[in-house]
Design an enzyme around this catalytic site. Structure first.
Site, PDB file in Angstrom:
ATOM      1  N   GLU A  94      23.486  40.993  38.690  1.00 32.60           N
ATOM      2  CA  GLU A  94      25.092  40.751  38.896  1.00 32.60           C
ATOM      3  C   GLU A  94      25.221  39.206  38.516  1.00 32.60           C
ATOM      4  OE1 GLU A  94      27.782  42.794  39.792  1.00 32.60           O
ATOM      5  OE2 GLU A  94      26.610  42.925  41.823  1.00 32.60           O
TER       6      GLU A  94
ATOM      7  N   ASP B 231      31.641  46.107  33.140  1.00 30.10           N
ATOM      8  CA  ASP B 231      32.735  46.874  33.687  1.00 30.10           C
ATOM      9  C   ASP B 231      33.289  48.012  32.846  1.00 30.10           C
ATOM     10  OD1 ASP B 231      32.037  45.315  35.780  1.00 30.10           O
ATOM     11  OD2 ASP B 231      34.183  44.264  35.845  1.00 30.10           O
TER      12      ASP B 231
ATOM     13  N   TYR C  23      35.584  33.334  40.692  1.00 31.63           N
ATOM     14  CA  TYR C  23      34.589  33.828  39.881  1.00 31.63           C
ATOM     15  C   TYR C  23      34.726  32.751  38.335  1.00 31.63           C
ATOM     16  CZ  TYR C  23      33.147  37.215  36.253  1.00 31.63           C
ATOM     17  OH  TYR C  23      32.286  37.966  35.250  1.00 31.63           O
TER      18      TYR C  23
ATOM     19  N   GLY D 202      40.917  45.367  44.005  1.00 32.75           N
ATOM     20  CA  GLY D 202      40.409  44.038  44.377  1.00 32.75           C
ATOM     21  C   GLY D 202      39.251  43.993  45.316  1.00 32.75           C
ATOM     22  N   ALA D 203      38.580  45.379  45.285  1.00 32.39           N
ATOM     23  CA  ALA D 203      37.425  45.372  46.200  1.00 32.39           C
ATOM     24  C   ALA D 203      35.988  45.328  45.251  1.00 32.39           C
ATOM     25  CB  ALA D 203      37.485  46.660  46.645  1.00 32.39           C
TER      26      ALA D 203
ATOM     27  N   SER E 151      38.612  48.441  39.586  1.00 32.36           N
ATOM     28  CA  SER E 151      40.017  48.929  39.349  1.00 32.36           C
ATOM     29  C   SER E 151      40.583  48.522  38.139  1.00 32.36           C
ATOM     30  CB  SER E 151      40.955  48.772  40.494  1.00 32.36           C
ATOM     31  OG  SER E 151      40.852  47.241  40.791  1.00 32.36           O
ATOM     32  N   SER E 152      40.440  47.316  37.648  1.00 29.02           N
ATOM     33  CA  SER E 152      41.145  46.820  36.501  1.00 29.02           C
ATOM     34  C   SER E 152      40.417  47.403  35.364  1.00 29.02           C
ATOM     35  CB  SER E 152      41.024  45.125  36.511  1.00 29.02           C
ATOM     36  OG  SER E 152      39.779  44.754  36.648  1.00 29.02           O
TER      37      SER E 152
HETATM   38  C1  GLA Z   1      33.032  41.161  37.613  1.00 28.54           C
HETATM   39  C2  GLA Z   1      33.087  41.028  36.031  1.00 28.54           C
HETATM   40  C3  GLA Z   1      31.735  41.428  35.205  1.00 28.54           C
HETATM   41  C4  GLA Z   1      30.372  40.775  36.172  1.00 28.54           C
HETATM   42  C5  GLA Z   1      30.410  40.746  37.553  1.00 28.54           C
HETATM   43  C6  GLA Z   1      29.416  40.396  38.123  1.00 28.54           C
HETATM   44  O1  GLA Z   1      32.992  42.487  37.832  1.00 28.54           O
HETATM   45  O2  GLA Z   1      34.109  41.787  35.732  1.00 28.54           O
HETATM   46  O3  GLA Z   1      31.905  41.280  33.972  1.00 28.54           O
HETATM   47  O4  GLA Z   1      30.281  39.476  35.539  1.00 28.54           O
HETATM   48  O5  GLA Z   1      31.862  40.490  38.031  1.00 28.54           O
HETATM   49  O6  GLA Z   1      28.251  40.917  37.861  1.00 28.54           O
END
Ligand code: GLA
Length: 392
Positions: A37, A179, A228, A129-130, A134-135
């Protein structure tokens, strides 16, 4: 019992009803991250899997040079002048769901892809948003549908890079590649281990008797802006300090814990801790790969536990509700490992659970969480699924 019509059928019907023509349909999944992560935007390692929640896009042509998007979920239509999406300077984001669609169209146009006018209907079931992407699911399905509409072939790996550009430069979220990559390139029954610098990846078989149980804390999370962005600023500041202090370090991915300790005085306490999470997390992803390949699921679970603690303490990006979910999960029968998943500050936990006990696990987790917080969590039993693909 009335069976719920599938999202494919509902999207196709909505498109026909709204635009009077049938279109071609595509699907892109959401994703869950098993481990790794906040490692992606400094060139590190991640191990997500695509899941069986996703977004369908149906596309057909139109002659007036417009780009028209309809969201069935939001019951809303967003119209764009296609010319404005072809400019280097993007139109101002509208701050709604359509930014992800328009962003994907804009990013494709920046690659020189000529997009004829189109109508698109989008319908998804990835919880919004979970922390389940989704995006990215919307961006990738839009890109896949538009590539087909334009008659252009693109490798899924490249499509992921283009869609990341949509997220970074159009939507304005400073996220990494994870993602969009797994949403494009995931595979049924497999976890995807990605080197976020080289973009080389491996598809690793998940044991068939293990279920991914995702639990939504119902605490909202947002990647665009907010916390973030603060975390990625702290990480970038630490990475910049390491670069200066230790020649040869280009990305945080190149640094060891010993390097970080040597450079400790040249960065803030926060940057030091955030970087320590990432350096140890990269090592955990490598170990998790070995554990998965050798069938050592107990070892994998222990790495998930450590990853959660590091995310909570060094990265400071968990929240009490999510910590509670992880704690409860750890004491339930069948649980192999539990941790927060995604960007943090709420969202979901991912739990690896023995398949035979997954249903009962989910019910007990939900009941104990409700009793302690008064919040009714949502629990999803997921399968690792295929990346984006056409539906017909
Ligand atoms: C979000 C971001 C990813 C990654 C994660 C954390 O999902 O879109 O690129 O940084 O957070 O691992």
């Amino acid at each position: 019992m009335i069976l719920e019509r599938s999202k494919e059928i509902r999207a196709a019907e909505a498109h026909l009803e709204r635009f009077g023509v049938a279109g071609k349909a595509f699907l892109a999944p959401g994703r869950v991250n098993l481990i790794g992560e906040h490692t992606d935007y400094t060139g590190g390692f991640v191990m997500p899997a695509a899941i069986d929640f996703g977004t369908v896009a149906v596309v057909s042509g139109r002659a007036d040079g417009k780009a028209v998007f309809v969201s069935v979920n939001f019951e809303s239509t967003a119209e764009y002048d296609l010319e404005s999406l072809k400019q280097r300077t993007r139109p101002a984001p509208r701050g709604d769901w359509s930014d992800y669609c328009a962003g994907a169209a804009w990013a494709l146009a920046q690659e020189g892809i000529a997009l004829p006018g189109f109508s698109m209907t989008v319908l998804g079931d990835v919880p919004w948003g979970a922390g389940l992407s989704s995006s990215a699911s919307v961006e990738v399905v839009t890109a896949l549908a538009l590539l087909s509409h334009a008659g252009v072939a693109m490798r899924p790996e490249k499509m992921a890079v283009v869609c990341r550009r949509a997220e970074n430069e159009y939507v304005g979220a400073k996220s990494g590649i994870m993602d969009q990559f797994v949403v494009s390139c995931g595979a049924a029954g497999k976890a995807l281990m990605l080197d976020c610098r080289s973009l080389e990846y491996d598809l690793l078989p998940m044991p068939e008797d293990v279920c991914m149980v995702i639990c939504n804390s119902m605490v909202k999370h947002a990647v665009a802006g907010g916390e973030y962005g603060n975390r990625s600023d702290e990480v970038e500041a630490g990475q910049a300090a390491l670069r200066k202090c230790k020649p040869g370090i280009e990305l945080l991915r190149d640094a060891t814990l010993a390097d970080l300790e040597v450079c400790e005085s040249s960065m803030s306490r926060e940057s030091f801790q955030r970087c320590r999470h990432i350096i140890t997390e990269n090592a955990r992803v490598m170990e998790a790969r070995t554990a998965l390949l050798s069938g050592d699921m107990a070892g994998f679970g222990e790495l998930m536990r450590q990853a959660h603690l590091s995310f909570r303490d060094d990265f400071a990006a968990s929240c009490p509700e999510v910590d509670l979910l992880v704690e409860i999960a750890g004491g339930l029968p069948g649980c192999i490992g539990a941790r927060i998943t995604g960007g943090g500050f709420g969202g979901c936990t991912v739990n690896l659970v023995k398949a035979a006990q997954a249903e009962a696990f989910g019910q007990s987790l939900k009941a104990a969480y409700l009793a302690k917080t008064g919040i009714s969590a949502e629990v999803y039993l997921c399968k690792a699924s295929d990346g984006a693909h056409p539906l017909d």
